[in-house]
Design an enzyme around this catalytic site. Structure first.
Site, mmCIF file in Angstrom:
data_model
loop_
_atom_site.group_PDB
_atom_site.id
_atom_site.type_symbol
_atom_site.label_atom_id
_atom_site.label_comp_id
_atom_site.label_asym_id
_atom_site.label_seq_id
_atom_site.Cartn_x
_atom_site.Cartn_y
_atom_site.Cartn_z
ATOM 1 N N GLU A 122 -10.623 21.437 -11.588
ATOM 2 C CA GLU A 122 -11.294 20.221 -12.051
ATOM 3 C C GLU A 122 -12.703 20.505 -12.563
ATOM 4 O O GLU A 122 -13.488 21.170 -11.888
ATOM 5 C CB GLU A 122 -11.398 19.206 -10.900
ATOM 6 N N ASP A 162 -12.817 20.443 0.955
ATOM 7 C CA ASP A 162 -11.606 19.619 0.802
ATOM 8 C C ASP A 162 -10.503 20.262 1.640
ATOM 9 O O ASP A 162 -10.306 19.907 2.802
ATOM 10 C CB ASP A 162 -11.253 19.537 -0.691
ATOM 11 N N ASP A 205 -14.401 21.527 -9.113
ATOM 12 C CA ASP A 205 -13.517 21.799 -7.973
ATOM 13 C C ASP A 205 -12.537 22.882 -8.410
ATOM 14 O O ASP A 205 -11.515 22.580 -9.020
ATOM 15 C CB ASP A 205 -12.764 20.531 -7.551
ATOM 16 N N SER A 219 0.845 -1.198 0.000
ATOM 17 C CA SER A 219 0.000 0.000 0.000
ATOM 18 C C SER A 219 0.868 1.231 0.000
ATOM 19 O O SER A 219 2.003 1.192 0.434
ATOM 20 C CB SER A 219 -0.881 0.015 1.240
ATOM 21 N N LYS A 264 -10.007 12.267 1.917
ATOM 22 C CA LYS A 264 -8.727 11.840 1.350
ATOM 23 C C LYS A 264 -7.945 11.219 2.497
ATOM 24 O O LYS A 264 -7.621 11.920 3.469
ATOM 25 C CB LYS A 264 -7.939 13.048 0.828
ATOM 26 N N GLU A 282 -4.268 14.606 -13.852
ATOM 27 C CA GLU A 282 -5.313 13.655 -13.477
ATOM 28 C C GLU A 282 -5.965 12.998 -14.689
ATOM 29 O O GLU A 282 -7.066 12.459 -14.592
ATOM 30 C CB GLU A 282 -6.344 14.358 -12.598
ATOM 31 N N GLU A 287 -16.885 21.910 -5.136
ATOM 32 C CA GLU A 287 -15.900 21.613 -4.083
ATOM 33 C C GLU A 287 -14.922 22.778 -3.954
ATOM 34 O O GLU A 287 -14.503 23.347 -4.962
ATOM 35 C CB GLU A 287 -15.162 20.331 -4.489
ATOM 36 N N HIS A 326 -9.240 10.387 -4.622
ATOM 37 C CA HIS A 326 -7.830 10.036 -4.840
ATOM 38 C C HIS A 326 -7.001 11.315 -4.630
ATOM 39 O O HIS A 326 -7.528 12.349 -4.223
ATOM 40 C CB HIS A 326 -7.669 9.567 -6.290
ATOM 41 N N LYS A 362 -14.262 10.379 -6.594
ATOM 42 C CA LYS A 362 -13.569 10.938 -7.765
ATOM 43 C C LYS A 362 -12.185 10.323 -7.851
ATOM 44 O O LYS A 362 -11.433 10.313 -6.880
ATOM 45 C CB LYS A 362 -13.536 12.476 -7.741
ATOM 46 N N HIS A 383 -2.743 21.542 -11.786
ATOM 47 C CA HIS A 383 -2.603 20.225 -12.416
ATOM 48 C C HIS A 383 -2.380 20.314 -13.925
ATOM 49 O O HIS A 383 -2.432 19.303 -14.622
ATOM 50 C CB HIS A 383 -3.864 19.369 -12.182
#
Ligand code: PGA
Ligand code: ZN
Length: 429
Positions: free
Chosen positions: A162, A310, A240, A33, A335, A205, A285, A363, A386, A153
Site C-alpha cells: 500500500e 498490524d 504499508d 453487519s 482491525k 483496494e 506500517e 478496513h 484507512k 492485492h
C-alpha cells in the site's frame, strides 16, 4: 432484550463469502453487519463451493448456537455490550475464536452495538464513545487513501502492498475527501502519461496497479499527482509494505513476484531511511515481518514517523503488551475482525493509548458496504483511518459516512475537530 438473530452467507468485495447478521430486539430491528476474512475466521473447507471459502458453518453457528443462547439471555443491548462480548468469547471457549468463528462472533458483536445505539437513541459513534469511556469533542479522522496497490492485492510486481496519501493540511473531512479524490484522478492521468491507458486497472483496494516494482517509483508517481492537483505540502504519504508477505528465512524478497531482489533486515532499514528522507512520509506500517521483532525494535529507536504494527499486534492486548515491552513500535493498527469483538477492540485501543501510542483504524482488503468502522474511528477518537482509494462502493461508503457524521455533529451545534496534523495524538485534542 434480543428477540431474534439471523445470519446469511453473502459476498464480499472479492466475491468471497462473508457473514451477514440481522438482529432484532423487542424495540427496533437493527442493521446488518458483516465480518470479513481473517486467519481465525471459520471457512467451510468444502472445495465444491466457493473453493472452500464458504461460511455456512459460521452462519449455522449463529443460527443454531449463538442466536438461541442470546435470545434466551436477559442481556440488554443498550447497556450490556461488554457482557455480551464476554459471553460470546466464553461460548466459543478457544483462544482465537476458532470454534464458532471470529466471523460469526464479530458479526453478532457489531449487530449488538448497532442495536445498542438505536435503543439508546444515539448515533453509533456516540454509543462507542460511551463504551470506550472517551471524552468530547468528537475528532474526525484524517483519511489515508491507498491509491497505489501492490503485494498480494495486485497483479503487478510491486512488493509493497500500500502506498497512501493523507490530506492533513485541511480543516474538514469534506475537504480531505475532495483533495484525495482530485489527487486520485490526477494520478490516473499521470499513470496514462507514463505507462499508457492499459495501466489504469485497479487492485483489491481500489488503488491503481501500474507496472512498477520499486517503492520510489510509486512515491514519484504520487509526487507528480499531488503537484499537478496543486496540493503540494498539504498531502503527506504513508506506506504499508505488509512485509510478512515477502519475508522468508530471515530475509525480505522485494522482487516478490519476479526477480528475487533479496534484502537483509539491515538493508531494508537503509531503504526505509532513504525513503523517509526523500519523501514526505508520516506513517510506516508493518515495515518488518510479524516475527522479526528484533528489526522492529532496532528501527523504532531511529524512526521518527509513526510506526504502526498490524500483523505484529493483530489488535490483541497480549501482542500490544509484548510490543511495548520490546519497544517495537509506537502505534497500533485496529482491525476489528483480527480480534473478533467490539469490546476487545476497544480494550486494545485504550491499552495503546495508555502507552501514548497512536491508533490507526483500518478496513480489510476484502470488504463489504458496511460502514461500521467510520463510527468506530470517531467514537474512539483515533484521528486516522484507512479505507483505501476514493473509489469502489465498499471503500467510499466509509468516507461518505464520515462526511455525514461531520455534518451531523456540526448540525447539532456540537464541537467537532478535524484531526489534521494531530492525527497521531488525536486522543489528546
Ligand atoms: P488485508 O490488508 O486486509 O489483506 O490484511 C490490509 C493491511 O495489511 O493493512
Ligand atoms: Zn497492514
Amino acid at each position: 432484550m434480543i428477540s431474534s438473530l439471523h445470519a446469511a452467507q453473502r459476498l464480499d468485495s472479492r466475491g468471497n463469502p462473508t457473514v451477514q447478521v440481522e438482529l432484532t430486539t423487542e424495540k427496533v430491528p437493527s442493521g446488518a453487519s458483516t465480518g470479513t476474512h481473517e486467519a481465525v475466521e471459520l471457512r467451510d473447507g468444502d472445495d465444491s463451493a466457493y473453493g472452500g471459502r464458504g461460511v455456512k458453518r459460521a452462519v449455522s453457528n449463529i443460527e443454531n448456537v449463538i442466536g438461541p443462547e442470546l435470545v434466551m439471555s436477559d442481556f440488554r443491548v443498550d447497556t450490556d455490550q461488554k457482557k455480551i462480548d464476554h459471553f460470546l468469547k466464553a461460548l466459543d471457549g478457544t483462544k482465537n475464536k476458532a470454534k464458532l468463528g471470529a466471523n460469526a462472533i464479530l458479526g453478532v458483536s457489531m449487530a449488538c452495538a448497532r442495536a445498542g445505539a438505536a435503543h439508546s437513541g444515539v448515533a453509533l459513534y456516540e454509543f462507542i464513545r460511551r463504551e470506550a469511556g472517551g471524552k468530547k469533542p468528537f475528532v474526525i479522522p484524517v483519511p489515508f487513501f491507498n491509491v497505489i496497490n501492490g503485494g498480494v492485492h495486485s497483479g503487478n510486481s510491486m512488493a509493497f502492498q500500500e502506498t497512501m496519501i493523507a490530506p492533513i493540511g485541511v480543516a474538514s473531512m469534506a475537504e480531505a475527501v475532495q483533495m484525495g479524490s482530485e489527487v486520485y484522478q490526477h494520478l490516473k492521468k499521470v499513470i496514462v502519461e507514463n505507462f499508457g491507458s492499459a495501466a489504469i486497472g485497479i487492485g483489491d483496494e481500489g488503488g491503481f496497479v501500474p507496472p512498477i516494482s520499486e517503492p520510489h517509483e510509486a512515491l514519484d508517481l504520487l509526487v507528480q499527482a499531488v503537484s499537478s492537483a496543486g496540493y503540494s505540502g498539504k498531502i503527506k504519504f504513508a506506506i504499508d509494505p505488509a512485509s510478512s508477505e515477502f519475508f522468508r528465512e530471515g530475509k525480505y524478497g522485494l522482487g516478490f513476484k519476479k526477480s528475487p531482489n533479496i534484502k537483509t533486515p539491515k538493508e531494508l532499514m537503509v531503504l526505509y531511511e532513504s525513503l523517509l528522507e526523500k519523501y514526505p512520509i508520516i506513517l510506516l506500517e508493518d515495515p518488518f515481518a510479524e516475527n522479526d521483532w528484533d528489526s522492529w525494535t532496532e528501527f523504532n529507536k531511529v524512526c521518527l514517523v509513526e510506526l504502526v504494527g498490524d500483523d505484529l499486534l493483530v489488535t490483541n492486548t497480549e501482542y500490544v503488551k509484548m510490543a511495548r515491552s520490546k519497544n517495537a513500535c509506537n502505534a497500533m493498527l485496529l482491525k476489528i475482525n483480527q480480534i473478533g469483538t467490539i469490546s476487545e477492540a476497544i480494550e486494545a485501543a485504550n491499552l495503546a493509548y495508555s502507552y501514548n501510542w497512536g491508533v490507526f483504524v483500518s478496513h480489510r482488503s476484502g470488504e463489504t458496504t458496511d460502514d461500521f468502522i467510520a463510527d468506530l474511528v470517531v467514537g474512539l477518537r483515533t484521528g486516522h483511518i484507512k479505507s483505501d482509494a476514493p473509489c469502489r462502493g465498499e471503500r467510499i461508503v466509509k468516507y461518505n459516512r464520515l462526511m455525514d457524521i461531520e455534518a451531523e455533529i456540526l448540525g447539532d451545534g456540537e464541537k467537532c475537530l478535524f484531526a489534521g496534523s494531530q492525527f497521531k495524538n488525536a486522543i489528546k485534542c
